[in-house]
Design a protein around this motif. Structure first.
Motif, short mmCIF file in Angstrom:
data_model
loop_
_atom_site.label_atom_id
_atom_site.label_comp_id
_atom_site.label_asym_id
_atom_site.label_seq_id
_atom_site.Cartn_x
_atom_site.Cartn_y
_atom_site.Cartn_z
N ASP A 198 2.06 -4.51 1.86
CA ASP A 198 2.84 -4.85 2.64
C ASP A 198 4.17 -4.02 2.55
OD1 ASP A 198 0.91 -6.17 4.50
OD2 ASP A 198 1.50 -8.25 3.83
N GLU A 199 4.75 -4.42 1.10
CA GLU A 199 5.89 -3.82 0.80
C GLU A 199 6.00 -2.37 0.98
OE1 GLU A 199 4.27 -6.02 -0.89
OE2 GLU A 199 5.48 -7.73 -0.81
N VAL A 200 4.86 -1.82 0.24
CA VAL A 200 4.97 -0.13 0.51
C VAL A 200 5.06 0.31 1.93
CG1 VAL A 200 3.39 1.77 -0.03
CG2 VAL A 200 3.57 0.19 -1.77
N VAL A 201 4.23 -0.09 2.66
CA VAL A 201 4.33 0.50 4.19
C VAL A 201 5.46 -0.05 4.93
CG1 VAL A 201 1.75 0.78 4.19
CG2 VAL A 201 2.78 -1.29 5.20
N GLN A 202 6.43 -1.05 4.62
CA GLN A 202 7.24 -1.59 5.37
C GLN A 202 8.16 -0.65 5.93
OE1 GLN A 202 9.26 -4.75 3.25
NE2 GLN A 202 9.93 -5.54 5.30
N GLY A 203 8.58 0.38 5.20
CA GLY A 203 9.60 1.47 5.69
C GLY A 203 9.11 2.60 6.27
N LEU A 204 7.60 2.50 6.44
CA LEU A 204 7.17 3.95 6.99
C LEU A 204 6.85 3.72 8.37
CD1 LEU A 204 4.21 4.39 4.10
CD2 LEU A 204 6.50 5.41 4.36
N ASP A 205 6.79 4.89 9.18
CA ASP A 205 6.57 4.71 10.60
C ASP A 205 5.01 4.88 10.65
OD1 ASP A 205 5.81 7.44 9.79
OD2 ASP A 205 7.53 8.34 10.73
N ASP A 206 4.52 4.90 11.89
CA ASP A 206 2.80 4.78 12.23
C ASP A 206 2.22 6.16 11.53
OD1 ASP A 206 3.53 2.51 13.40
OD2 ASP A 206 3.33 3.45 15.49
N ARG A 207 2.91 7.25 11.45
CA ARG A 207 2.12 8.55 11.00
C ARG A 207 2.10 8.17 9.37
NH1 ARG A 207 4.32 14.63 11.72
NH2 ARG A 207 2.64 15.61 10.61
N GLY A 208 3.28 7.61 8.77
CA GLY A 208 3.34 7.38 7.36
C GLY A 208 2.35 6.68 7.07
N VAL A 209 2.14 5.49 7.78
CA VAL A 209 1.16 4.34 7.30
C VAL A 209 -0.30 4.78 7.41
CG1 VAL A 209 0.22 2.19 8.43
CG2 VAL A 209 2.51 2.57 8.25
N SER A 210 -0.41 5.67 8.55
CA SER A 210 -1.85 6.13 8.65
C SER A 210 -2.05 7.05 7.37
CB SER A 210 -1.92 7.11 9.95
OG SER A 210 -3.25 7.79 10.26
N GLY A 211 -1.06 8.08 7.15
CA GLY A 211 -1.42 9.07 6.03
C GLY A 211 -1.72 8.04 4.70
N PHE A 212 -0.98 7.26 4.39
CA PHE A 212 -0.75 6.47 3.47
C PHE A 212 -2.41 5.61 3.18
CE2 PHE A 212 -0.49 2.33 0.90
CZ PHE A 212 -0.05 2.96 -0.27
N ASN A 213 -2.77 5.19 4.45
CA ASN A 213 -4.32 4.49 4.46
C ASN A 213 -5.22 5.62 4.15
OD1 ASN A 213 -2.99 1.88 5.02
ND2 ASN A 213 -3.50 2.31 7.39
N SER A 214 -5.05 6.80 4.69
CA SER A 214 -5.91 7.73 4.51
C SER A 214 -6.04 8.14 2.89
CB SER A 214 -5.81 9.14 5.11
OG SER A 214 -6.63 10.15 5.34
N LEU A 215 -4.84 8.20 2.28
CA LEU A 215 -4.86 8.46 0.91
C LEU A 215 -5.46 7.56 0.07
CD1 LEU A 215 -3.73 10.11 -1.58
CD2 LEU A 215 -1.78 8.52 -1.02
N ILE A 216 -5.51 6.23 0.49
CA ILE A 216 -6.13 5.02 -0.24
C ILE A 216 -7.65 5.22 -0.09
CG2 ILE A 216 -6.34 2.55 -0.52
CD1 ILE A 216 -3.69 3.88 -1.58
N THR A 217 -7.84 5.38 1.19
CA THR A 217 -9.53 5.55 1.67
C THR A 217 -9.93 6.63 1.10
OG1 THR A 217 -8.97 4.69 3.73
CG2 THR A 217 -10.89 5.79 3.50
N THR A 218 -9.37 7.76 0.65
CA THR A 218 -9.86 8.87 -0.12
C THR A 218 -10.01 8.41 -1.60
OG1 THR A 218 -8.96 10.52 1.38
CG2 THR A 218 -9.58 11.38 -0.80
N TYR A 219 -9.24 7.62 -2.28
CA TYR A 219 -9.19 7.43 -3.51
C TYR A 219 -10.57 6.28 -3.81
CZ TYR A 219 -4.69 9.39 -4.56
OH TYR A 219 -3.66 10.01 -4.76
N LEU A 220 -10.50 5.45 -2.59
CA LEU A 220 -11.67 4.40 -2.94
C LEU A 220 -13.07 4.99 -2.56
CD1 LEU A 220 -9.91 1.25 -1.17
CD2 LEU A 220 -10.60 1.85 -3.69
N SER A 221 -13.03 5.94 -1.49
CA SER A 221 -14.30 6.63 -1.12
C SER A 221 -14.87 7.47 -2.40
CB SER A 221 -14.14 7.37 -0.17
OG SER A 221 -15.46 8.13 0.25
N ASN A 222 -14.09 8.04 -3.09
CA ASN A 222 -14.49 8.81 -4.29
C ASN A 222 -14.93 7.98 -5.37
OD1 ASN A 222 -13.94 11.36 -2.73
ND2 ASN A 222 -11.82 11.63 -3.85
#
Length: 665
Positions: A198-222
């Protein structure tokens, strides 16, 4: 093959008394029947006599042949059984070793010989010369299924028959392999939590949140593909994990490097994220595993996050990670919610009892006085439980100052007095600790089920049973800091905090932060500023913390023993016949940290209660909490301690060095 004796006229079974009676009765009946036939008609009588004689002759002949065949069958069967026993003894796939009184080999069967080299002769050798592990097993034999021996890439179960001095080796390799495969395939359930999502995405816009979620999903998927892990996102910051035991072992061997990987990679993007993982296995009930995994996740978060906790059902947990200082997660909103919840519980109780840990420091005393003041502001009687016989020098000086303030001093009672006063409708508040065994008055928890925990130490597995409210914040410098923030939300017409209470709480903050040099955040200075504004006397604190020249000399003696046992790790220790106050031990560890090349410091001393105490300090690179937990203690990443009974200083020192090397290597 032995045959029946042809000259034997009467079979053996006819010599039995019961059989004789039956034969005599039958013959008597036939004689009577023949006589009656002659009386009725002579021709009928003669015919009857002829039939009876014929029947007896035939029965005798066939009976004799039957007995011969029966005896022949029995003798043949007996021969086959004995022959089979001999063949089995020699050829069956079970190792047999016969030993004498001196534990020397007298004989082995051919199967046992196949486990040895053809040229090797073991006759006359001692069992230990044949196989050292086998000798140890028969010395510690306990008639359980745990007597297993690994020999020549095979697994044998050992059975010892002491009366004939025989050792049997049952080859269970196949079954052991099946068991291993079963254990490897057993289910493992886990929860993965994004600590500060919550603290990390608090200052991000929707595009930033989506990109961050995609980044985490990639790490966890691998990571999931690499270890055959099924994972499912259950909320924005939480994932469900399902894997098997063999993959968990791989992950543990890698020390859960996913934790460091995600933290490092996200930090490079200026979005530092930490994760916590709770894992459970050892049961086939998925509901139970899920509950245990959730408990492990809660424990990881209570210890500050950024770590993984693995636990087999009904076993001790294993800790991984936790190498960084916990990130601040508490907010003013949470402080207000905790304050309001605590006030409701205090109002709903008849009395309040607040207690710190054994051998209390400034933080425990100051926190206790702070809770007592909040209770009094709510018009509730609050007893501060303090054992006057278990105080360090600085706390003794503080208690003498408190004696001059009757309003505060009248609420202080001993643990024994508290046990006599408490009822099941009273509330117990534990401050600066959460383990019942460390409490100054653990019996209070048995007399009431209503308790609250307020602490700043990383949470351990041992915990107070069913607390009504838990406020554990590892980021805080001290418990006094946490309680100071609660005053802001207490609305009451009661008398506010006074000078001596504020002084004790500020003293707790100063001691736990080593004069604001360790674990100090902006909220720490806010709390100190508030206490200063309500009358905290910093001059008095300096006077209370002054040490006697004798104590200074003792600390110098300890520092003289300093030695480096690992890169950046220094140990100092006292003598078994010299008693050191815990404060002196802790101050020595703090002093060692100021020396060049010291990243972590451990000081081992004899305490007044005949226990050996270890005080551990770190600058943050080395987690001293994990090392102290392995020795029965706990604390923070940079500040931990333990007490050990029944050992000498030297024994504890050797054990500590072993734990340090195991953890850091």
């Amino acid at each position: 093959m032995k045959r029946v004796n042809e000259e034997e006229s009467i079979p053996k079974f006819l010599e039995q008394p019961l059989m004789r009676i039956m034969i005599i009765f039958t013959i008597s009946a036939l004689v009577v029947l023949t006589i009656l036939s002659f009386i009725a008609n002579i021709w009928i009588g003669l015919l009857m006599l002829l039939l009876i004689i014929t029947t007896i002759v035939v029965a005798w002949r066939f009976g004799k042949e039957y007995v011969e065949e029966l005896n022949s069958y029995i003798l043949n069967l007996s021969y086959r059984i004995k022959r089979g026993e001999q063949e089995a003894l020699i050829k069956m796939p079970i190792g047999i070793i016969l030993i004498n009184q001196n534990e020397e080999v007298d004989w082995i069967n051919p199967y046992m010989q196949t486990q040895l080299s053809n040229e090797e002769s073991v006759l006359g050798k001692h069992v230990s010369e044949v196989n050292e592990d086998l000798y140890k097993l028969i010395q510690e034999f306990d008639n359980t299924d745990s007597n297993l021996l690994n020999w020549n890439n095979k697994i044998f179960q050992i059975i010892l028959q002491e009366d004939i001095h025989a050792i049997y080796l049952m080859d269970i390799t196949e079954y052991a392999e099946v068991k291993d495969k079963y254990e490897e395939a057993r289910p493992v359930v886990g929860w993965l939590f994004l600590d500060n999502y919550d603290e990390v995405v608090q200052g991000l816009d929707d595009r930033g949140v989506s990109g961050f979620n995609s980044l985490i999903t990639t790490y966890l998927s691998n990571w999931g593909k690499q270890h055959s892990i099924f994972y499912k996102k259950t909320s924005d910051d939480k994932y469900f994990l399902l894997l098997n035991r063999s993959e968990l072992e791989r992950i543990e061997n890698e020390k859960f490097n996913i934790i460091d990987s995600i933290r490092d990679r996200t930090s490079k993007r200026n979005l530092p994220l930490t994760i916590s993982i709770g894992i459970a296995y050892g049961d086939d009930d998925f509901d139970k595993l899920a509950d245990v995994a959730q408990g492990n996740l809660d424990l990881a978060l209570g210890r500050g996050g950024d770590q993984a906790i693995v636990k087999e059902v009904d076993q001790e947990p294993r800790y991984y990670g936790g190498k960084t200082n916990p990130m601040e997660k508490r907010t003013r909103v949470r402080s207000r919610m905790i304050s309001q919840a605590m006030q409701e519980l205090i109002k709903g109780s008849d009395q309040v009892f607040v207690t710190g840990h054994r051998n209390p420091d400034m933080d425990a005393i100051g926190s206790s006085l702070g809770i007592a003041r909040i209770s009094m502001m709510l018009k509730k009687k609050c007893w501060v439980v303090i054992d006057q016989d278990d105080l360090s020098s600085d706390v003794e000086k503080l208690m003498k100052e408190i004696e001059n303030h009757n309003q505060v001093n009248q609420n202080i009672i001993s643990p024994r007095e508290a046990e006599s006063k408490i009822t099941e409708n009273d509330l117990v508040i534990l401050v600066d600790h959460h383990k019942p065994l460390l409490s100054m008055a653990p019996e209070l928890l048995k007399k009431t089920k209503k308790n609250i925990v307020i602490d700043h130490h990383r949470r351990g597995e041992e915990f107070t049973e069913n607390p009504l409210l838990v406020y554990i914040e590892p980021y805080a410098s001290s418990t006094a800091e946490l309680i100071t923030e609660l005053f802001e939300y207490v609305s009451s017409d009661g008398e506010p905090i006074n000078r001596i209470e504020a002084t004790a709480m500020l003293g707790g903050i100063i001691v736990d932060t080593n004069n604001f040099s360790l674990r100090t955040g902006s909220r720490t200075f806010d709390a100190a500023s508030y206490l200063q504004s309500v009358g905290a006397n910093s001059t008095m604190i300096q006077r209370l913390l002054k040490e006697d020249p004798e104590v200074y000399l003792k600390r110098s003696k300890l520092i003289e023993t300093i030695q480096f046992v690992h890169e950046g790790v220094a140990i100092a220790y006292g003598k078994d016949n010299v008693i050191y106050p815990p404060v002196t031990t802790a101050q020595t560890a703090d002093t060692m940290l100021s020396m060049s090349g010291v990243e972590a410091a451990f000081v081992i001393t004899k305490r007044s209660d005949d226990m050996i105490g270890i005080s551990a300090r770190s600058l943050g690179k080395i987690n001293v909490q994990i090392i102290m937990e392995k020795m029965g203690g706990g604390g923070h990443l940079s500040n931990a301690a333990t007490q050990i009974d029944g050992k000498t200083v030297q024994e504890v020192r050797e054990e500590l060095i072993e734990k340090i090397n195991t953890e850091l290597d």
